[in-house]
Design an enzyme around this catalytic site. Structure first.
Site, PDB file in Angstrom:
ATOM      1  CE  LYS A   1      -1.257  -0.060   4.932  1.00 27.42           C
ATOM      2  NZ  LYS A   1      -1.195   1.256   5.542  1.00 27.42           N
TER       3      LYS A   1
ATOM      4  CG  HIS B   1      47.759 -10.460  16.145  1.00 27.25           C
ATOM      5  ND1 HIS B   1      47.170 -10.005  17.300  1.00 27.25           N
ATOM      6  CD2 HIS B   1      48.941  -9.788  16.011  1.00 27.25           C
ATOM      7  CE1 HIS B   1      47.965  -9.101  17.863  1.00 27.25           C
ATOM      8  NE2 HIS B   1      49.043  -8.956  17.102  1.00 27.25           N
TER       9      HIS B   1
HETATM   10  P1  FAD Z   1       7.259  -4.169   7.518  1.00 28.40           P
HETATM   11  O1  FAD Z   1       8.645  -3.865   7.167  1.00 28.40           O
HETATM   12  O2  FAD Z   1       6.564  -3.309   8.504  1.00 28.40           O
HETATM   13  O3  FAD Z   1       6.451  -4.172   6.145  1.00 28.40           O
HETATM   14  C1  FAD Z   1       5.077  -4.359   6.082  1.00 28.40           C
HETATM   15  C2  FAD Z   1       4.544  -3.716   4.821  1.00 28.40           C
HETATM   16  O4  FAD Z   1       3.189  -4.098   4.674  1.00 28.40           O
HETATM   17  C3  FAD Z   1       4.548  -2.188   4.873  1.00 28.40           C
HETATM   18  O5  FAD Z   1       5.251  -1.660   3.768  1.00 28.40           O
HETATM   19  C4  FAD Z   1       3.071  -1.809   4.824  1.00 28.40           C
HETATM   20  O6  FAD Z   1       2.816  -0.617   4.087  1.00 28.40           O
HETATM   21  C5  FAD Z   1       2.461  -3.015   4.124  1.00 28.40           C
HETATM   22  N1  FAD Z   1       1.039  -3.224   4.405  1.00 28.40           N
HETATM   23  C6  FAD Z   1       0.414  -3.239   5.616  1.00 28.40           C
HETATM   24  N2  FAD Z   1      -0.892  -3.501   5.473  1.00 28.40           N
HETATM   25  C7  FAD Z   1      -1.103  -3.665   4.149  1.00 28.40           C
HETATM   26  C8  FAD Z   1      -2.259  -3.970   3.369  1.00 28.40           C
HETATM   27  N3  FAD Z   1      -3.451  -4.188   3.934  1.00 28.40           N
HETATM   28  N4  FAD Z   1      -2.119  -4.040   2.022  1.00 28.40           N
HETATM   29  C9  FAD Z   1      -0.907  -3.823   1.437  1.00 28.40           C
HETATM   30  N5  FAD Z   1       0.207  -3.566   2.118  1.00 28.40           N
HETATM   31  C10 FAD Z   1       0.112  -3.493   3.456  1.00 28.40           C
HETATM   32  N6  FAD Z   1      15.167  -4.284  12.467  1.00 28.40           N
HETATM   33  C11 FAD Z   1      16.395  -4.805  12.311  1.00 28.40           C
HETATM   34  O7  FAD Z   1      16.513  -6.027  12.201  1.00 28.40           O
HETATM   35  N7  FAD Z   1      17.507  -4.019  12.283  1.00 28.40           N
HETATM   36  C12 FAD Z   1      17.429  -2.686  12.412  1.00 28.40           C
HETATM   37  O8  FAD Z   1      18.454  -2.005  12.378  1.00 28.40           O
HETATM   38  C13 FAD Z   1      16.163  -2.085  12.575  1.00 28.40           C
HETATM   39  N8  FAD Z   1      16.041  -0.753  12.693  1.00 28.40           N
HETATM   40  C14 FAD Z   1      14.788  -0.214  12.831  1.00 28.40           C
HETATM   41  C15 FAD Z   1      14.702   1.168  12.991  1.00 28.40           C
HETATM   42  C16 FAD Z   1      13.464   1.770  13.136  1.00 28.40           C
HETATM   43  C17 FAD Z   1      13.382   3.253  13.301  1.00 28.40           C
HETATM   44  C18 FAD Z   1      12.290   0.956  13.112  1.00 28.40           C
HETATM   45  C19 FAD Z   1      10.932   1.599  13.229  1.00 28.40           C
HETATM   46  C20 FAD Z   1      12.377  -0.410  12.969  1.00 28.40           C
HETATM   47  C21 FAD Z   1      13.631  -1.007  12.836  1.00 28.40           C
HETATM   48  N9  FAD Z   1      13.780  -2.392  12.715  1.00 28.40           N
HETATM   49  C22 FAD Z   1      15.028  -2.936  12.587  1.00 28.40           C
HETATM   50  C23 FAD Z   1      12.625  -3.282  12.694  1.00 28.40           C
HETATM   51  C24 FAD Z   1      12.282  -3.696  11.255  1.00 28.40           C
HETATM   52  O9  FAD Z   1      12.015  -2.534  10.509  1.00 28.40           O
HETATM   53  C25 FAD Z   1      11.094  -4.626  11.234  1.00 28.40           C
HETATM   54  O10 FAD Z   1      11.345  -5.734  12.082  1.00 28.40           O
HETATM   55  C26 FAD Z   1      10.840  -5.139   9.833  1.00 28.40           C
HETATM   56  O11 FAD Z   1      10.607  -4.081   8.938  1.00 28.40           O
HETATM   57  C27 FAD Z   1       9.635  -6.090   9.811  1.00 28.40           C
HETATM   58  O12 FAD Z   1       9.433  -6.535   8.522  1.00 28.40           O
HETATM   59  P2  FAD Z   1       7.985  -6.986   8.005  1.00 28.40           P
HETATM   60  O13 FAD Z   1       8.183  -7.416   6.598  1.00 28.40           O
HETATM   61  O14 FAD Z   1       7.373  -7.922   8.954  1.00 28.40           O
HETATM   62  O15 FAD Z   1       7.086  -5.659   8.059  1.00 28.40           O
END
Ligand code: FAD
Ligand code: NAI
Length: 468
Positions: free
Chosen positions: A33, A447
């Site tokens: 999205k 080292h």
């Molecule tokens: P997300 O990355 O949250 O992606 C989910 C996607 O689904 C989003 O783009 C969203 O728009 C989309 N979506 C949601 N609902 C819908 C829908 N109904 N239809 C279509 N699309 C939808 N983790 C690390 O391992 N190392 C780090 O250094 C780190 N730094 C971070 C720093 C910050 C500031 C933050 C906030 C988080 C950080 N994280 C880090 C955590 C990491 O970002 C998350 O663990 C990771 O992004 C999770 O991945 P995901 O694919 O589950 O979800």
């Protein structure tokens, strides 16, 4: 259009699952999205924060760190707009890289909000209001997480004065006083970015320690080092109010153990009190998909929800909210959907806090081993006794290896120090193969390297270190 797999959400969980599924011959679509791919991680999380962490670290080094090495530079000037441009360029390069990977792997990318109509059917609403329904054998929910706010408090996060991590990654000027609510990972990383760029940073934390789940000894030492860098902590303090004022905002907090409330004035307040699973608008209730008590999608050991053919991975399910955990779940699930065996070893998921020095951890902490009644031995080695660290003036911190007292199997590794986030992986690989501290200590290490401190800590766990 009919698919084998439709992935909802193009974060590290979703896009990696889509690539693996396509590589294994499954006809795959991904729905997102946002206008760009990569999810929280690439757009407003891991990647932009690391761009600012690195740039601000260099700025701080140029201010205070070069002279002792015999490098004299004139006082560096902060070009915040330039630093933000570097961050944005990094984000754009990474998100467009994911779009390229989708094309390369012949994955259909559909921009819009997905809603599950039931097993096998996903409706996508585009921004222009048009809708289409995708037919699929399997649905993967990878919708990630969103800012949790402070439980029980109504806070107006406007991303300008009261900000979440998203606003804190894009401030137009350096605040004079930033109050951070929460001394977790985001509070520590983004607090240190703005502190290095010149803000006074005060962190208010509910627990009586920083970086809650980290090993207690690491957490204590980390706090001391951050305090040396100028960050102030109010621990054991529960925030009870965050409100805007004429000049900025104020944060009210009271001692957890009881006592009178205090107020801090700030021009920016960063609310970093955790993230919550994101399931809004997905139609899970109507589709009959159940959630747990914390709003996470319920899954079985193969990431299947209570409805056959609907799966979930990443931040939206249980486990640490980390990009690499989401990625590994994506790969394992795609393998299962392609008829192979997929597996994630949740006992060996490293976690890194990208401050300077970094904090890295894998496996159990001492506190967890004690609570589980497991007898263990501790091997520790400080970077102050490591030649390479001394040569680089990076002597803060230590390595700690925890090994089973009976079998010598390594159960945990904890590193506080420069480059900890890279060094942790040799302990992770060792643990993945069930290795012992003796295995690690008898592995020849080049080292002079910081990694020799890992070898010495392992040596200390089963025998005696050489260089101490
Ligand atoms: P997300 O990355 O949250 O992606 C989910 C996607 O689904 C989003 O783009 C969203 O728009 C989309 N979506 C949601 N609902 C819908 C829908 N109904 N239809 C279509 N699309 C939808 N983790 C690390 O391992 N190392 C780090 O250094 C780190 N730094 C971070 C720093 C910050 C500031 C933050 C906030 C988080 C950080 N994280 C880090 C955590 C990491 O970002 C998350 O663990 C990771 O992004 C999770 O991945 P995901 O694919 O589950 O979800
Ligand atoms: P967190 O869970 O790490 O820390 C939140 C902190 O806020 C806790 O210490 C908690 O005790 C405190 N808190 C909660 N309510 C409070 C109150 N009323 N008053 C005072 N303190 C209060 O969450 P954070 O930092 O927001 O990060 C969210 C997630 O993002 C984490 O789970 C982390 O895994 C992920 N992340 C990972 C990074 C990495 O791997 N380097 C970087 C940034 C985020």
């Amino acid at each position: 259009m009919s698919y084998d797999v439709v992935v909802i959400g193009a974060g590290p969980g979703g896009y990696v699952a889509a690539i693996k599924a396509a590589q294994l011959g499954l006809k795959t679509a991904i729905v997102e999205k946002r206008d760009t791919l990569g999810g929280t991680c690439l757009n407003v999380g891991c990647i932009p924060s690391k761009a600012l962490l690195y740039a601000s670290e260099i700025f701080a080094s140029a201010q205070h760190g070069f002279e002792a090495l015999g490098v004299s530079v004139s006082k560096p000037k902060l070009d915040l707009a330039g630093m933000m441009a570097h961050k944005q360029k990094t984000v754009d390069g990474n998100t467009s890289g994911v779009a390229f990977l989708m094309k390369k792997n012949k994955i259909d990318t559909i921009y819009g909000t997905a809603k599950i109509l039931g097993a096998g059917k996903v409706e996508v609403a585009a921004k222009d209001g048009s809708k289409q329904t995708l037919e699929t054998k399997n649905i993967i929910i990878a919708t990630g997480s969103d800012v949790a706010g402070i439980p029980g408090l109504k806070i107006d996060i406007d991303e300008k004065v009261i900000v979440s991590s998203t606003g804190a990654l894009s401030l137009a000027k350096v605040p004079q006083h930033m109050v951070v609510v929460g001394a977790g990972v985001i509070g520590s990383e983004l607090g240190s970015v703005w502190s290095r760029l010149g803000a006074k940073v005060t962190v208010v934390e509910f627990l009586d320690k920083v970086l809650g789940p980290m090993d207690g000894e690491v957490s204590k030492q980390f706090q001391k080092l951050m305090e040396k860098q100028g960050i102030e902590y109010k621990l054991g303090a529960k925030v009870t109010g965050v409100e805007k004022t004429a000049s900025g905002a104020k944060v009210t907090f009271e001692p957890v153990k009881g006592g009178s409330a205090e107020t801090l004035e700030a021009d920016i307040v960063l609310v970093a009190t955790g993230r919550r699973p994101y399931t809004e608008g997905l139609g899970l209730k109507e589709a009959g998909v159940t959630l747990d008590e914390r709003g996470r999608v319920n899954i079985d050991s193969h990431w299947q929800t209570n409805i056959a053919g609907i799966y979930a991975i990443g931040d939206v399910v249980k486990g640490p909210m980390l990009a690499h955990k989401a990625e590994d779940e994506g790969v394992a699930l795609a393998e299962i959907l392609a008829g192979q065996k997929g597996h994630v070893n949740y006992d060996v998921i490293p976690s890194v806090v990208y401050t300077e020095p970094e904090v890295a951890s894998v496996g159990k902490t001492e506190e967890e081993l004690k609570a589980a009644g497991i007898e263990y031995r501790v091997g520790k080695f400080p970077f102050s006794a490591n030649g390479r660290a001394r040569a680089m003036l990076k002597t803060d911190g230590f390595v700690k290896i925890l090994a089973c007292a009976k079998t010598d199997k390594v159960l945990g590794g904890h590193i506080l120090g420069f480059g900890a986030g890279e060094m942790i992986h040799e302990i992770a690989v060792l643990m993945e193969f069930g290795g012992s501290s003796e295995d690690l200590a008898r592995t020849c290490h080049a080292h002079p390297t910081m990694s020799e401190a890992v070898k010495e800590a392992a040596l200390a766990a089963f025998s005696k270190p050489i260089n101490m």
